[in-house]
Design an enzyme around this catalytic site. Structure first.
Site, PDB file in Angstrom:
ATOM      1  N   TRP A  26       0.885  -1.055  -0.068  1.00 39.80           N
ATOM      2  CA  TRP A  26       0.048  -0.001   0.025  1.00 39.80           C
ATOM      3  C   TRP A  26       0.975   1.382   0.064  1.00 39.80           C
ATOM      4  O   TRP A  26       1.780   1.288   0.844  1.00 39.80           O
ATOM      5  CB  TRP A  26      -0.932  -0.113   1.203  1.00 39.80           C
ATOM      6  CG  TRP A  26      -1.713   1.081   1.473  1.00 39.80           C
ATOM      7  CD1 TRP A  26      -2.412   1.758   0.370  1.00 39.80           C
ATOM      8  CD2 TRP A  26      -2.118   1.846   2.686  1.00 39.80           C
ATOM      9  NE1 TRP A  26      -3.311   2.624   1.257  1.00 39.80           N
ATOM     10  CE2 TRP A  26      -3.168   2.567   2.254  1.00 39.80           C
ATOM     11  CE3 TRP A  26      -1.641   1.619   4.031  1.00 39.80           C
ATOM     12  CZ2 TRP A  26      -3.317   3.659   3.354  1.00 39.80           C
ATOM     13  CZ3 TRP A  26      -1.901   2.313   5.016  1.00 39.80           C
ATOM     14  CH2 TRP A  26      -2.969   3.600   4.616  1.00 39.80           C
ATOM     15  N   ASP A  30      -1.393  -6.675   8.466  1.00 40.60           N
ATOM     16  CA  ASP A  30      -2.221  -5.550   8.063  1.00 40.60           C
ATOM     17  C   ASP A  30      -3.507  -6.194   7.552  1.00 40.60           C
ATOM     18  O   ASP A  30      -3.347  -6.749   6.251  1.00 40.60           O
ATOM     19  CB  ASP A  30      -1.677  -4.556   7.316  1.00 40.60           C
ATOM     20  CG  ASP A  30      -2.497  -3.465   7.008  1.00 40.60           C
ATOM     21  OD1 ASP A  30      -3.588  -3.240   7.642  1.00 40.60           O
ATOM     22  OD2 ASP A  30      -1.937  -2.666   6.225  1.00 40.60           O
ATOM     23  N   LYS A  77     -13.753  -1.022   5.239  1.00 38.86           N
ATOM     24  CA  LYS A  77     -14.024  -1.584   3.983  1.00 38.86           C
ATOM     25  C   LYS A  77     -15.228  -2.679   4.543  1.00 38.86           C
ATOM     26  O   LYS A  77     -16.386  -2.773   3.821  1.00 38.86           O
ATOM     27  CB  LYS A  77     -13.009  -2.258   3.366  1.00 38.86           C
ATOM     28  CG  LYS A  77     -11.582  -1.727   3.355  1.00 38.86           C
ATOM     29  CD  LYS A  77     -11.494  -0.447   2.429  1.00 38.86           C
ATOM     30  CE  LYS A  77     -10.180   0.237   2.961  1.00 38.86           C
ATOM     31  NZ  LYS A  77      -9.578   1.197   2.057  1.00 38.86           N
TER      32      LYS A  77
HETATM   33  C1  LMR Z   1      -6.653   2.499  -0.730  1.00 38.91           C
HETATM   34  O1  LMR Z   1      -5.561   2.018  -0.868  1.00 38.91           O
HETATM   35  O2  LMR Z   1      -7.053   3.174  -1.687  1.00 38.91           O
HETATM   36  C2  LMR Z   1      -7.313   2.787   0.398  1.00 38.91           C
HETATM   37  O3  LMR Z   1      -6.775   2.064   1.292  1.00 38.91           O
HETATM   38  C3  LMR Z   1      -7.533   4.192   0.634  1.00 38.91           C
HETATM   39  C4  LMR Z   1      -6.067   4.750   1.221  1.00 38.91           C
HETATM   40  O4  LMR Z   1      -6.342   5.482   2.179  1.00 38.91           O
HETATM   41  O5  LMR Z   1      -5.344   4.825   0.466  1.00 38.91           O
END
Ligand code: LMR
Length: 394
Positions: free
Chosen positions: A128, A209, A244
């Site tokens: 992420w 996570d 989510k």
């Molecule tokens: C995403 O990866 O799009 C979501 O988890 C929203 C975010 O906060 O980045």
């Protein structure tokens, strides 16, 4: 002093929602931020949540501070959702309510830093995009382990284990519990088992996570990794999110769960989580935590929520199949079949940043520059349009 600060560019994920909202093209498609959307492109409030909220508004009789560990019942309800009823580690696990999964990650990282000042956290490559800035702001060192093989569109488990063989004892390994963000490729059960052996052999601490429990294969199936490591590793840290699976994005509700050798030990670790939180934002907000707790504690609302979540999961998986099929029709090959095999909200389309930019400029289709798409932004009505545009830029 403040005049020296320059305007920053928009957030690479959140900025897409704003850009798409401002786009006047009626055919625009938002495949950016990881927010669930239904067939009409809306992000509805789940009906179980709406009912819990109505009851809560009637019953709430104070706005005094939330208890430090979170609203009453939240910690136990989330621990059980993660580990499942009857899990042998339940007595050794303690959860602290946090502002969203991001708050949980931040608190967890700072507790790990308190436990070991020179702590290194290993992150999957890719991960992420916000993991790196978020975790570095906790002062921890970061390292990458290879995870995704773009040629097979699956986990490169050999490369992953080879990299972790170079990790030092005491290092922490952050693993996506399910529905990997951004690549949609998850560890299978055998890989979780093998990973547990390696983590224990090398004295590495797992840090999971899990922000998408229930959006992949199911609430229990998606928690396999959490449950397996909680049982087989001496220590485990879990950051979870209700954004989510309960659709509570803006209420900022999540939790950090510590599993250690004993309940007393986990209690001590959690006290550090609460102390870290005190120095950052003092206390978690109550509203979202109260709704989650109510839904999980009520037999009826719990059933209703599970059904709605199943609908969410089925729609995402149907859109995965629809996109793979639409690409097959246009390209006469199975190049995009992997989209149907992967799970959760995200997949990489494997496009260049220039192709992603063309999709945005020429077709008003918005996705992260890495070509990560939020599959939940697809609908029966727009999937052909998206497939045509992707085929056109290839
Ligand atoms: C995403 O990866 O799009 C979501 O988890 C929203 C975010 O906060 O980045």
């Amino acid at each position: 002093m403040l005049q020296d600060l320059q305007q920053l560019p928009p957030d690479p994920i959140l900025g897409l929602s704003a850009a798409c909202a401002a786009d006047p093209n009626p055919q625009k498609v938002d495949l950016g931020a990881g927010v669930y959307k239904d067939e009409q492109g809306r992000t509805p409030i789940m009906s179980a949540i709406k009912k819990a909220e109505q009851a809560w508004i009637q019953e709430e009789d104070t706005k005094a501070y939330t208890p430090q560990m979170g609203v009453a019942g939240f910690a136990d309800a989330i621990t059980k959702l993660l580990l499942g009823d009857g899990h042998p580690a339940l007595a050794r696990a303690r959860t602290l309510q946090c502002p969203g999964g991001s708050g949980a990650l931040q608190v967890a990282a700072r507790v790990l830093k308190r436990a070991r000042d020179d702590v290194t956290i290993w992150l999957s490559d890719p991960s992420w995009p916000n993991h790196r800035p978020l975790l570095s702001s906790a002062g921890v060192a970061l390292q990458d382990y290879p995870y995704y093989d773009p040629r097979t569109h699956a986990v490169d488990f050999g490369a992953l284990t080879a990299a972790l063989n170079r990790a030092d004892p005491g290092n922490v390994v952050l693993i996506h519990g399910c529905c990997h963000n951004p690549c949609g490729a998850d560890l299978d059960e055998d890989q979780w088992r093998a990973l547990a052996v390696q983590l224990n052999d090398r004295q590495l601490t797992p840090f999971i996570d899990i922000a998408y429990q229930g959006l992949g294969e199911g609430l229990d199936e998606d928690a396999f990794g959490v449950r397996y490591l909680a049982e087989h590793c001496p220590e485990l840290v879990v950051a979870s999110s209700a954004s989510k699976n309960f659709g509570l994005y803006r209420e900022r509700v999540g939790g950090v769960t510590f599993v250690t050798a004993s309940g007393e030990q986990s209690e001590r670790v959690r006290s550090h989580g609460a102390s870290v939180a005190r120095g950052l934002y003092s206390l978690p907000p109550a509203h979202g935590g109260a709704l989650v707790t109510r839904v999980l504690q009520s037999v009826e609302l719990n059933r209703e929520w599970r059904q709605e979540l199943e609908g969410v999961r089925e729609r995402i998986n149907a859109m995965r199949a629809a996109l793979a099929e639409a690409m097959r029709e246009r390209l006469n090959d199975g190049r995009f079949d992997f989209v149907a095999r992967q799970r959760g909200m995200f997949s990489f389309l494997g496009l260049s940043a220039a192709q992603v930019e063309t999709l945005r400029q020429d077709h008003s289709i918005y996705m992260v520059a890495s070509s990560r798409i939020n599959v939940a932004g697809l609908t029966a009505a727009n999937v052909a349009y998206v497939a045509d545009a992707v085929a056109a830029v290839l």
